[in-house]
Design an enzyme around this catalytic site. Sequence first.
Site, PDB file in Angstrom:
ATOM      1  N   LYS A  92      31.325  31.328  35.300  1.00  0.00           N
ATOM      2  CA  LYS A  92      32.411  30.512  34.960  1.00  0.00           C
ATOM      3  C   LYS A  92      31.921  28.941  34.223  1.00  0.00           C
ATOM      4  O   LYS A  92      32.584  28.278  33.722  1.00  0.00           O
ATOM      5  CB  LYS A  92      33.547  30.331  35.980  1.00  0.00           C
ATOM      6  CG  LYS A  92      33.920  31.318  36.321  1.00  0.00           C
ATOM      7  CD  LYS A  92      35.225  31.653  35.265  1.00  0.00           C
ATOM      8  CE  LYS A  92      36.104  32.843  35.698  1.00  0.00           C
ATOM      9  NZ  LYS A  92      37.177  33.044  34.872  1.00  0.00           N
TER      10      LYS A  92
HETATM   11  C1  LIG Z   1      33.686  35.421  41.378  1.00  0.00           C
HETATM   12  C2  LIG Z   1      34.417  36.061  40.106  1.00  0.00           C
HETATM   13  N1  LIG Z   1      34.330  37.399  39.484  1.00  0.00           N
HETATM   14  C3  LIG Z   1      34.859  37.625  38.402  1.00  0.00           C
HETATM   15  C4  LIG Z   1      35.743  36.926  37.576  1.00  0.00           C
HETATM   16  C5  LIG Z   1      36.514  37.167  36.350  1.00  0.00           C
HETATM   17  O1  LIG Z   1      36.139  36.713  35.293  1.00  0.00           O
HETATM   18  P1  LIG Z   1      37.298  36.452  34.261  1.00  0.00           P
HETATM   19  O2  LIG Z   1      38.315  35.303  35.014  1.00  0.00           O
HETATM   20  O3  LIG Z   1      36.673  35.927  32.954  1.00  0.00           O
HETATM   21  O4  LIG Z   1      38.135  37.689  34.099  1.00  0.00           O
HETATM   22  C6  LIG Z   1      36.054  35.583  38.326  1.00  0.00           C
HETATM   23  C7  LIG Z   1      36.813  34.723  37.877  1.00  0.00           C
HETATM   24  O5  LIG Z   1      37.487  33.735  38.223  1.00  0.00           O
HETATM   25  C8  LIG Z   1      35.239  35.143  39.450  1.00  0.00           C
HETATM   26  O6  LIG Z   1      35.491  33.914  39.960  1.00  0.00           O
END
Ligand SMILES: Cc1ncc(COP(=O)(O)O)c(C=O)c1O
Length: 332
Positions: free
Chosen positions: A43
């Site tokens: 992120k």
């Molecule tokens: C720990 C974690 N894994 C996966 C994701 C998923 O990514 P995306 O929001 O780009 O789908 C997030 C998103 O908040 C996350 O915080």
Amino acid sequence: MDLRENILETLGNTPLVKLRRFHPAGALLAGKIEYFNPGASVKDRIGIAMIEAAEREGRLRPGMTIVEPTSGNTGLGLAIAAVLKGYKLICTASSKISREKVALLEAHGAEVVICPVDVDAEDPRSYYKVAERIRDEQGAFLPYQYYNQANPETHYRTTGPEIWAQTDGRLTHWVAGIGTGGTISGAAKYLKEKNPEIRVVGVDPEGSVYRYYSEHGRLPPAEELRFYLIDGIGQSYMPPSCWPEYIDEVITVDDKTAYRTVYELARTEAIFTGSSGGAAGWAAREVARRLPADGFVVTLFPDSGERYLSKLNDEWMREKGLLADGERFSGD
Ligand SMILES: Cc1ncc(COP(=O)(O)O)c(C=O)c1O
């Protein structure tokens, strides 16, 4: 000299690592390790991108406050950019957020407002609605990763091209968790433009909407939605940050499988990721197992297990029903 102007210059170009111990035979499986980013998660990529897009559009000006509903990682990505650029940050989070993430946000000077986890997204007490209220009351800027097109576009610009270059364009499958959908669908758009044959597989917790949506083109009936323990992926509606036309298939993973895979990855590959990384690793291996030996599956580990040490222990896992009687994961 090899001297960075600031910590954000270490963003991206994270390593892609073979998982030959976790998946020894057949198709090649590799994981992109996003905890090499400055805030130790995927992120960080969108934190700075959403802030700079808003600055360019004149929606964010010096002295303004930023407010974001976040499961923690986006908050930290925003916090890093906010520190370096001099903005105040308020994060709203559901009570499911780990203690580690709250401490990390506060360490970077952000204010954290905890909201109940067991209310609907439309409820005024939900962390989404509380963030909107703070925006309205304080004239704050709300990046809103679930609506902000800078989110998937960042992965189209960075994550997708990195994976393409790191594999010399040889990957056949791209498998990733779907939270906002920014990571999987932004990177997928780039990869499919390069090679339309690349198959894209999303990973969704049981109880979330994405698998049903990919199979039926609409949201599931409300009674199919359930609480789950995997952090950071899954959703109860279809956010505009997800571009579903680039996702060919969605695999669901249950809590127990995701958490057990966290330990398996740590003990086979010495890669210690969070539960969304456990879910992604498990699903990516399922995909790899269906393929001939020339298949090449790439997945992504969004963050580190260190961020969840208050959960990744026998006591918490037993309390949540993730361990059978007498079973333990620590120390043996
Ligand atoms: C720990 C974690 N894994 C996966 C994701 C998923 O990514 P995306 O929001 O780009 O789908 C997030 C998103 O908040 C996350 O915080």
